[in-house]
Motif scaffolding. Sequence first.
Motif, PDB file in Angstrom:
ATOM      1  N   CYS A  11      -3.589   0.527   6.092  1.00 35.92           N
ATOM      2  CA  CYS A  11      -2.217   0.043   5.912  1.00 35.92           C
ATOM      3  C   CYS A  11      -1.474   0.177   7.229  1.00 35.92           C
ATOM      4  O   CYS A  11      -1.931   0.842   8.157  1.00 35.92           O
ATOM      5  CB  CYS A  11      -1.536   0.839   4.814  1.00 35.92           C
ATOM      6  N   HIS A  27      -0.581   2.824  -3.582  1.00 31.85           N
ATOM      7  CA  HIS A  27      -0.208   3.525  -2.366  1.00 31.85           C
ATOM      8  C   HIS A  27      -1.389   4.363  -1.923  1.00 31.85           C
ATOM      9  O   HIS A  27      -2.072   4.992  -2.737  1.00 31.85           O
ATOM     10  CB  HIS A  27       1.010   4.423  -2.603  1.00 31.85           C
ATOM     11  N   CYS A  31       0.276   8.023   2.596  1.00 31.13           N
ATOM     12  CA  CYS A  31       1.669   7.586   2.422  1.00 31.13           C
ATOM     13  C   CYS A  31       2.340   8.354   1.277  1.00 31.13           C
ATOM     14  O   CYS A  31       3.520   8.702   1.360  1.00 31.13           O
ATOM     15  CB  CYS A  31       1.715   6.091   2.144  1.00 31.13           C
ATOM     16  N   VAL A  32       1.560   8.648   0.203  1.00 36.03           N
ATOM     17  CA  VAL A  32       2.123   9.401  -0.919  1.00 36.03           C
ATOM     18  C   VAL A  32       2.446  10.826  -0.468  1.00 36.03           C
ATOM     19  O   VAL A  32       3.489  11.384  -0.809  1.00 36.03           O
ATOM     20  CB  VAL A  32       1.147   9.395  -2.116  1.00 36.03           C
ATOM     21  N   CYS A  38       4.173   2.636   1.136  1.00 41.69           N
ATOM     22  CA  CYS A  38       2.905   2.075   1.645  1.00 41.69           C
ATOM     23  C   CYS A  38       2.986   0.562   1.657  1.00 41.69           C
ATOM     24  O   CYS A  38       3.227  -0.065   0.626  1.00 41.69           O
ATOM     25  CB  CYS A  38       1.745   2.556   0.763  1.00 41.69           C
ATOM     26  N   SER A  41       1.348  -2.300  -0.882  1.00 42.79           N
ATOM     27  CA  SER A  41       1.878  -2.752  -2.177  1.00 42.79           C
ATOM     28  C   SER A  41       2.736  -3.994  -2.052  1.00 42.79           C
ATOM     29  O   SER A  41       3.192  -4.539  -3.050  1.00 42.79           O
ATOM     30  CB  SER A  41       2.713  -1.626  -2.785  1.00 42.79           C
TER      31      SER A  41
END
Length: 467
Positions: A11, A27, A31-32, A38, A41
């Motif tokens: 990403c 995600h 990123c989480v 993210c 998505s």
Amino acid sequence: MSTTTTSSRSCANCRAARKACDRKKPHCTRCVRLGYVCPTSEGNQWIFKKPVVGHKAHKRARHAAKPNRTVVPVAKAPEMTVSVPSSQSTRIACDLIHYLEVTDVRYTIISFGEFLRFLPQRVETNTTLEIAVDAFTTAFREMDCEQKSPTLLRKYGQALSSVRHDLQFNAESQLVNLSCSIFLLLLTQIWMGQLVPPVNSHHQGLAHLVEVLAQQETSDEMQRRIILDLCTPVVVASITDQRVRLSPRVWQLLKRLSSQKPTTQGTTGDNSNPSEKDDNRIPHALRLQVIARLQYYLNEPEIYYKEIRSWYTTSKTDISLMWQRVYVPCSKPPQPDHPKARPYRDGLAAVSLMLSIAIILNRVLEAFFPGDSALRSELYMHLDRIIWSGNQAVVYRPIGTGFMTWCLSLCLSVADDPVQKEAIHQLLLQRPSGRGVPYPTDKVNQWRSKFAQIKQRLSVSHTPPGD
């Protein structure tokens, strides 16, 4: 053209930080953990690449057209076009416009007539006019060449043939264009020099064309200009040639046309020409209606003696005023490309023509009073002034001094002083079509014969009138 593809790698956040991405949906784990949004998505990410041309372009196009890849079309740039003459007529018109825009007094063809401004608009409408303009512009290009090209002779012959054809079949419907073509060919003959025999009787043909044009309605500015421009050489020729005359219908038309202001400009919008200005600026002695009366004074001087005497007295005053405008001792004339060159040349032409008319009247009065010392001294003064004007105008050769040939031919016919005769002779050798070739003596002989006839007529049948 640019092509774009989507990325199947990390990403955008992981790729920017150069970290590994597990690409989970919606995600990724990194990123989480960090609390980022993210980008995976939000759909496809785009990679813009440089356009590829050549033999590898088709490979890049196939690669962009694979499944799960989107191609963004780019508009094709319009092709550049260059404006070129679309036909022979357009080329001829462009050449004429180019020459009309010349401001150098030595090569200003507009001096031959204001009708030339309107010809580029008419070239494509008449074949004869197109051929005549082509011959005219070719002769203009080769004017200073001692050896004329075969192309000029061929075009001149084609123009003559086309004019003859129109005279036989289309004279009435194409009268204005035909008149312009004939006038252009007469100018072409002058520039061709010895290649074409001199024409001595063309003024009768021009007078006939003017008569026919006067019978039609002057519907446009072009027809008005060609009538006025054709009448000028006809009126000057009528002074010594009794066969060249204009009818009262033409004179009435000239009076009406001279009072009208121009309504249309030609292709080259030059408003500086003196002929386009108020008619009141033209000296009284140089108006066509006044010059035309000279033929009556020469043919029947005893009837018009009082008018001759009055005009001669008035002309001396007018010449003095005009002389003050052009005569500057020990000064050089403006250079041919200087803005003041054309007004100065016009002043030289005006004073030279006024002096020539004064010489004609002086010789007629001398026939009434042989041996008059005042008339003789005034004649010498007029000749000296014309010689000075001719020397000043030499820098404006060839076209800028066209007016001097008629004046110098008259002067040579009456000059008896050896110094003045030699000076006039040298100026005639430098005339526009001279190039050192002996000048034609027919005009000089005509003037000598005319003055001799007047002297003989008055000495036999008439006694000098009183003042």
